[in-house]
Design a protein around this motif. Structure first.
Motif, mmCIF file in Angstrom:
data_model
loop_
_atom_site.group_PDB
_atom_site.id
_atom_site.type_symbol
_atom_site.label_atom_id
_atom_site.label_comp_id
_atom_site.label_asym_id
_atom_site.label_seq_id
_atom_site.Cartn_x
_atom_site.Cartn_y
_atom_site.Cartn_z
ATOM 1 N N ALA A 169 102.251 3.688 14.691
ATOM 2 C CA ALA A 169 103.358 3.432 13.779
ATOM 3 C C ALA A 169 104.427 4.506 13.898
ATOM 4 C CB ALA A 169 102.843 3.372 12.357
ATOM 5 N N SER A 187 98.611 -5.212 15.186
ATOM 6 C CA SER A 187 97.226 -5.548 15.479
ATOM 7 C C SER A 187 97.039 -7.060 15.473
ATOM 8 C CB SER A 187 96.259 -4.828 14.542
ATOM 9 O OG SER A 187 96.311 -5.389 13.262
ATOM 10 N N ASP A 225 101.666 -1.519 11.650
ATOM 11 C CA ASP A 225 100.315 -1.492 12.218
ATOM 12 C C ASP A 225 99.646 -2.845 12.126
ATOM 13 O OD1 ASP A 225 100.619 1.113 12.691
ATOM 14 O OD2 ASP A 225 98.833 1.776 11.593
#
Ligand code: ADP
Ligand code: MG
Length: 622
Positions: free
Chosen positions: A403, A585, A581
Motif C-alpha cells: 500500500a 488482493s 490492499d
C-alpha cells in the motif's frame, strides 16, 4: 354418383399446403431470411412494400442456387438440407421440409435471381402461382435475390385474414428483428415503402441491437443470464422485477437459435420470477437455449415455431434456475426491496437473526437496517474470507500488495492468453499450479475504486473496470469448487432457528449432507424446525438463513448451484469501500481464476478497453 378420388395437381397441393406455412407476409419474410441464413449469408437485406403484401424482396450474399437445382428449389418436398429421416434428428439448418419456397411461389409471382460462386453469370426464373417459367441468364453479383409480388392475390380467403398494412409491416419487422437478435455476425436491413426501418451491422452485441428495438432504459436494466448443465446451455438477457410491464411481447425465446413460441419455456421463465411479479406483469427476456438437436423435435408444425423437448423437466429446471440465479445476484447487489429476498419469519427474528456476529453493537430497529458500508462490522470477516479463498489455491505468501507504493505494479500470473473470445463455453475449473504464479508475472496497476463498486485496474495497454462483487464471487466459487468440500465452519454463539415449510422437507433431505460438507452444522429436532449451530466461514451470520432459504427454493440442487449461491451470499457487495490492499488482493485472486470474465451466474466481471480502443473512442486516431 360418388365422386372418384383424384390426386390433386401439384400447384393445388402447394396452394393448400401454403396455408400451413404462410399465414401472412411476415411468414414469407421469415422463411426467406431463414433460407438466406441456411445459405451462409453474412448480409441480408429485405425490402417490403405495403406491409409485404405488394412486394417482398430478400437479397443475400449466400452460396446461391445452382442451375440444375433452381426448379427443384421451387418444388415441394425438395430440399438440399436433409436426405433421410436420420438427418432430421440432427438438423442444424432452419429449413428441411422443402416447402416454403414452393408455397410462396404458389401464392404469388416470385422471381428468383441467383449465382453460385465461380459461375460466369447469374440465372433467373419466375414462377406465377406455382407455374415455373424458363431459366434465363441474369445479372447478379453474389448470392440470391428473391422477389415476391402480390402475395395471396390468388387466395382471396387468406387476403381477408390480413390486418392493416401497418400491422402486417410490424409483424414483418418483428420476424426479422427476432432473427437478427440470434445472428449477431450477420448484417440485416429492413426497408418498408422505401424507408429504412432498421439496419444492423455485423458484429454488434445483443444489447446494441436490442437498443434499437426497445426503449434504451429497459435494455440498460437487463441482467445477463448464463448457465450450462450437461448438454444444455441457456444464455441471454432478462429484465429485473422492477422493470416488469403489462405487455408480454418483449419475451423472445430461441431454441438452437430458432425463434420459438413455447409454453414450457414461458412457464419456466415466469417461475424464475416467482414471487416478484404480479399476475398481469411480464418481464423482458431474450433467451437462447442450446441443446443437442436429438433432444428437441422442431418438426411439430410446418411453421417450425413450436418445439417438443425430450426431457421437459431438465429444460424447465435449467431455465427457471438460471433466471432465478441472475435475479438473485441482481437483488443481492441492489437495495431494491423485493419478495425475492427471503423474509425472516417471526420465529427467526426471535432467535436473533443477525445478532451473534454483532454483539458489540446492540441491535436497534429492525434487521433490515444494515449499516453503511464504512460502518460494516463484518467487513473484516469478509476479507478474512477473501484471503482464505485465495489461500486455498494460491501460493499465498508471495507478492504481498504494497500500500505504501501507489504505483507499484503488482506482478500477477498471466491469465489464459487473455483470450476473451473463448468464454463461450467455460471450461471446468482447473486449479492453478503454485509454481506457475511467480514466473510469467504480468503486471496489474490499481487506480482506485469507483462508485464503491468498480475497481479500476490496468494491465499492459488494457484498462479494466472490474465489478468487485462479481469478481469476488468468481474467486470464492473457484475456491469452493477446487477445494471440493469446503468444510470450515464458524460456531454461532447463539444458534439460529428456522422454520421449514413442508415443501422444503424433501429438498432439505436431499442436500443435507452437502450442506454439512459446506460447513453447516445443522439439527432438525422436529420436521418443521431447523437449528443452525455453525455456518461456513465465508458466510456472515446474517446471510446464513438467507442462503438456506435460497437453496431450499432452488430447483437445481447440485453442488454447483450450492457453491454458486454460497459464493454470491458470501462475496463482498457493491457499495463497500475497499482499501488498496483489499482491492489488490481481490484482483490478484481473481486473475488466477479460470473463466474469470464471468461470475458463476454469468454476469460479466470486467469491462475492458485497450489504449487503441480508447484512442478510437476519443477520436484521436481514425
Ligand atoms: P427448405 O429450406 O426446407 O430446404 P425451402 O423451400 O425453403 O425448403 O427451400 C428449398 C431449397 O432452395 C433449399 O433447400 C435450398 O437448397 C434452396 N434455397 C432457397 N433459398 C435459398 C437461398 N437464399 N440461397 C441458397 N439456396 C436457397
Ligand atoms: Mg427454407
Amino acid at each position: 354418383m360418388t365422386p372418384s378420388i383424384r390426386i390433386l395437381p401439384p400447384e393445388l397441393q402447394s396452394q393448400i399446403a401454403a396455408g400451413e406455412v404462410l399465414e401472412r407476409p411476415a411468414s414469407a419474410v421469415k422463411e426467406l431470411v431463414e433460407n438466406s441464413l441456411d445459405a451462409g449469408a453474412t448480409s441480408i437485406d429485405v425490402e417490403i412494400d405495403r406491409g409485404g403484401q405488394e412486394r417482398i424482396l430478400v437479397q443475400d450474399n449466400g452460396q446461391g442456387i445452382a442451375e440444375q437445382d433452381l426448379p427443384l428449389a421451387l418444388t415441394r418436398h425438395a430440399t438440399s438440407k436433409i436426405v433421410s429421416l436420420d438427418d432430421l434428428q440432427r438438423i442444424s439448418s432452419f429449413g428441411f421440409r422443402g416447402e416454403a419456397l414452393a408455397s410462396i411461389a404458389s401464392v404469388s409471382r416470385t422471381l428468383i435471381t441467383t449465382i453460385v460462386p465461380g459461375a460466369d453469370q447469374g440465372i433467373q426464373m419466375e414462377a406465377v402461382h406455382g407455374r415455373l417459367g424458363e431459366i434465363r441468364p441474369a445479372a447478379i453479383a453474389r448470392g440470391t435475390r428473391i422477389e415476391v409480388k402480390d402475395l395471396f392475390a390468388n387466395v382471396p380467403v387468406r387476403l381477408k385474414f390480413l390486418k392493416t398494412t401497418a400491422t402486417e409491416a410490424k409483424r414483418c419487422q418483428e420476424a426479422m428483428a427476432h432473427m437478427a437478435l440470434a445472428h449477431l455476425d450477420v448484417s440485416f436491413s429492413l426497408t418498408h415503402n422505401g424507408r429504412e426501418v432498421f439496419r444492423f451491422m455485423a458484429g454488434e452485441s445483443l444489447e446494441h441491437r436490442l437498443q434499437r428495438l426497445w426503449p434504451p432504459h429497459l435494455v440498460q436494466g437487463l441482467v445477463p443470464i448464463r448457465c450450462e448443465r450437461n448438454t444444455m446451455r441457456i444464455s441471454g438477457l432478462v429484465g429485473t422485477p422492477p422493470q416488469a410491464q403489462g405487455r408480454g411481447d418483449r419475451i423472445i425465446m430461441y431454441v438452437n437459435d430458432r425463434p420459438v413460441k413455447d409454453k414450457l419455456l414461458l412457464r419456466a421463465l415466469r417461475q424464475g420470477y416467482k414471487g416478484t411479479l404480479l399476475s398481469k406483469e411480464y418481464p423482458q427476456a431474450v433467451l437462447f437455449l442450446h441443446l443437442p438437436s436429438q433432444e428437441v423435435d422442431v418438426n411439430v408444425h410446418p411453421a417450425k415455431t413450436e418445439v417438443r423437448f425430450l426431457d421437459e423437466r431438465r429444460v424447465f429446471s435449467l431455465v427457471q434456475g438460471a433466471v432465478r440465479q441472475s435475479l438473485d445476484t441482481f437483488l443481492a447487489q441492489t437495495d431494491i426491496p423485493s419478495p425475492l429476498r427471503p423474509q425472516a419469519t417471526v420465529s427467526e427474528r426471535n432467535v436473533g437473526m443477525d445478532m451473534p456476529g454483532k454483539q458489540e453493537s446492540p441491535q436497534t430497529g429492525s434487521s433490515k437496517n444494515t449499516p453503511a458500508p464504512w460502518q460494516d462490522t463484518t467487513h473484516q470477516s469478509k476479507f478474512a474470507s477473501l484471503r482464505e479463498a485465495e489461500r486455498l489455491y494460491t501460493a499465498g505468501d508471495n507478492m504481498p500488495p504494497r500500500a505504501d507504493d501507489p504505483d507499484r505494479l503488482l506482478p500477477l500470473k498471466e491469465e489464459n492468453s487473455g483470450d476473451h473470445a473463448s468464454d463461450e463455453t467455460p471450461s471446468p475449473a482447473v486449479p492453478v499450479a503454485h509454481a506457475e504464479i511467480d514466473q510469467h508475472a504480468t503486471d496489474f496497476t490499481y487506480h482506485g475504486q469507483f462508485h464503491r463498486t468498480y475497481l479500476m485496474v490496468s494491465k499492459g495497454d488494457t484498462l479494466l473496470l472490474m465489478d468487485q462483487h462479481a469478481a469476488h464471487e468468481r474467486v470464492l466459487y473457484h475456491a469452493f469448487s477446487t477445494a471440493g468440500k469446503h468444510g470450515e465452519h464458524q460456531r454461532l454463539a447463539i444458534p439460529l432457528e428456522m422454520s421449514l415449510h413442508p415443501s422444503e422437507f424433501e429438498v432439505l433431505e436431499n442436500i443435507w449432507t452437502d450442506l454439512l460438507q459446506l460447513g453447516f452444522t445443522l439439527e432438525r429436532p422436529q420436521p418443521a424446525t431447523l437449528i443452525i449451530r455453525a455456518i461456513p466461514t465465508t458466510l456472515e451470520t446474517g446471510k446464513a438463513m438467507s442462503y438456506l432459504r435460497a437453496v431450499l427454493a432452488q430447483q437445481t440442487r447440485d453442488m454447483d448451484s450450492l457453491w454458486t449461491t454460497l459464493a454470491c451470499k458470501s462475496a463482498i457487495k457493491a457499495g463497500q469501500v475497499l482499501t488498496r490492499d483489499e482491492a489488490l488482493s481481490l484482483v490478484q485472486a481473481w486473475s488466477q481464476c479460470p473463466d474469470n470474465r464471468y461470475c458463476p451466474h454469468g454476469r460479466p466481471v470486467i469491462l475492458t478497453w485497450t489504449a487503441r480502443e480508447l484512442e478510437k473512442l476519443f477520436k484521436r486516431k481514425p
